[in-house]
Write a protein that holds these residues in place. Structure first.
Motif, mmCIF file in Angstrom:
data_model
loop_
_atom_site.group_PDB
_atom_site.id
_atom_site.type_symbol
_atom_site.label_atom_id
_atom_site.label_comp_id
_atom_site.label_asym_id
_atom_site.label_seq_id
_atom_site.Cartn_x
_atom_site.Cartn_y
_atom_site.Cartn_z
ATOM 1 N N LYS A 1 1.137 -0.692 -0.248
ATOM 2 C CA LYS A 1 -0.064 0.137 0.052
ATOM 3 C C LYS A 1 0.925 1.529 -0.523
ATOM 4 O O LYS A 1 0.412 2.266 -0.566
ATOM 5 N N MET A 2 1.802 1.502 0.891
ATOM 6 C CA MET A 2 3.132 2.193 0.434
ATOM 7 C C MET A 2 4.091 2.743 -0.633
ATOM 8 O O MET A 2 3.706 3.585 -0.847
ATOM 9 N N ASN B 1 10.340 5.728 5.696
ATOM 10 C CA ASN B 1 10.802 7.256 5.889
ATOM 11 C C ASN B 1 10.112 8.224 6.306
ATOM 12 O O ASN B 1 9.267 9.631 7.238
ATOM 13 N N ASP B 2 9.081 8.767 5.636
ATOM 14 C CA ASP B 2 7.648 9.469 5.558
ATOM 15 C C ASP B 2 6.928 8.799 6.248
ATOM 16 O O ASP B 2 6.146 9.620 6.752
ATOM 17 N N ILE B 3 6.116 7.709 7.273
ATOM 18 C CA ILE B 3 5.711 7.235 7.606
ATOM 19 C C ILE B 3 6.059 8.084 9.102
ATOM 20 O O ILE B 3 5.440 8.302 10.054
ATOM 21 N N ALA B 4 7.821 7.823 9.192
ATOM 22 C CA ALA B 4 8.396 8.062 10.239
ATOM 23 C C ALA B 4 8.582 9.392 10.569
ATOM 24 O O ALA B 4 8.320 10.134 11.636
ATOM 25 N N LYS B 5 8.261 10.827 9.376
ATOM 26 C CA LYS B 5 8.172 11.802 9.599
ATOM 27 C C LYS B 5 7.023 12.515 9.729
ATOM 28 O O LYS B 5 6.585 13.660 10.619
ATOM 29 N N LEU B 6 5.855 11.380 9.009
ATOM 30 C CA LEU B 6 5.001 11.607 9.277
ATOM 31 C C LEU B 6 4.015 11.680 11.372
ATOM 32 O O LEU B 6 3.376 13.280 11.355
ATOM 33 N N PHE B 7 4.939 10.955 11.814
ATOM 34 C CA PHE B 7 4.458 10.719 12.973
ATOM 35 C C PHE B 7 6.116 11.726 14.261
ATOM 36 O O PHE B 7 5.720 11.333 15.612
ATOM 37 N N SER C 1 11.958 8.124 14.824
ATOM 38 C CA SER C 1 12.591 7.871 14.247
ATOM 39 C C SER C 1 13.029 7.378 13.309
ATOM 40 O O SER C 1 11.809 6.014 13.787
ATOM 41 N N ILE C 2 13.870 6.549 12.743
ATOM 42 C CA ILE C 2 14.005 5.490 11.728
ATOM 43 C C ILE C 2 13.794 3.921 12.445
ATOM 44 O O ILE C 2 12.802 3.502 12.184
ATOM 45 N N PRO C 3 15.030 4.174 13.746
ATOM 46 C CA PRO C 3 14.874 2.939 13.946
ATOM 47 C C PRO C 3 13.414 2.321 15.084
ATOM 48 O O PRO C 3 12.949 1.545 15.124
ATOM 49 N N SER C 4 13.005 4.108 15.620
ATOM 50 C CA SER C 4 11.867 3.691 16.197
ATOM 51 C C SER C 4 10.233 3.166 14.991
ATOM 52 O O SER C 4 9.535 2.240 15.974
#
Length: 68
Positions: free
Chosen positions: A10-11, A19-25, A28-31
Motif C-alpha cells: 500500500k505504501m 521514512n515518510d511514515i516516520a516523518k508523519l509521526f 526516528s527510523i529505528p522507532s
C-alpha cells in the motif's frame, strides 16, 4: 504482528516510504522500524493516521493491523 507485506504494498502504491511514515509521526527510523517489525505495536491513533495517509479502506486496516 502486522501484515508488513500488505502495508508495504500500500505504501508503494501511494509512493511512500518508511521514512515518510516516520516523518508523519516525528519518529526516528529505528522507532518506526520497531513498529514495522512488530516489536512495538501501532497505537490506535497511529493506525488512524496511517489509514488516512495511505488511503486505506477499513478492511485493509483490519487485515494489516488487527488480524495478527
Amino acid at each position: 504482528m502486522i501484515n508488513k507485506r500488505l502495508l508495504k504494498s500500500k505504501m508503494v502504491l501511494e509512493d511512500k516510504t518508511q521514512n515518510d511514515i516516520a516523518k508523519l509521526f516525528g519518529f526516528s527510523i529505528p522507532s518506526i522500524n520497531k513498529r514495522f517489525n512488530g516489536k512495538v505495536k501501532f497505537k490506535p491513533d497511529e493506525i488512524k493516521k496511517i489509514k488516512e495517509y495511505l488511503k486505506l479502506t477499513n478492511d485493509e486496516v483490519v487485515e494489516i493491523f488487527i488480524n495478527e
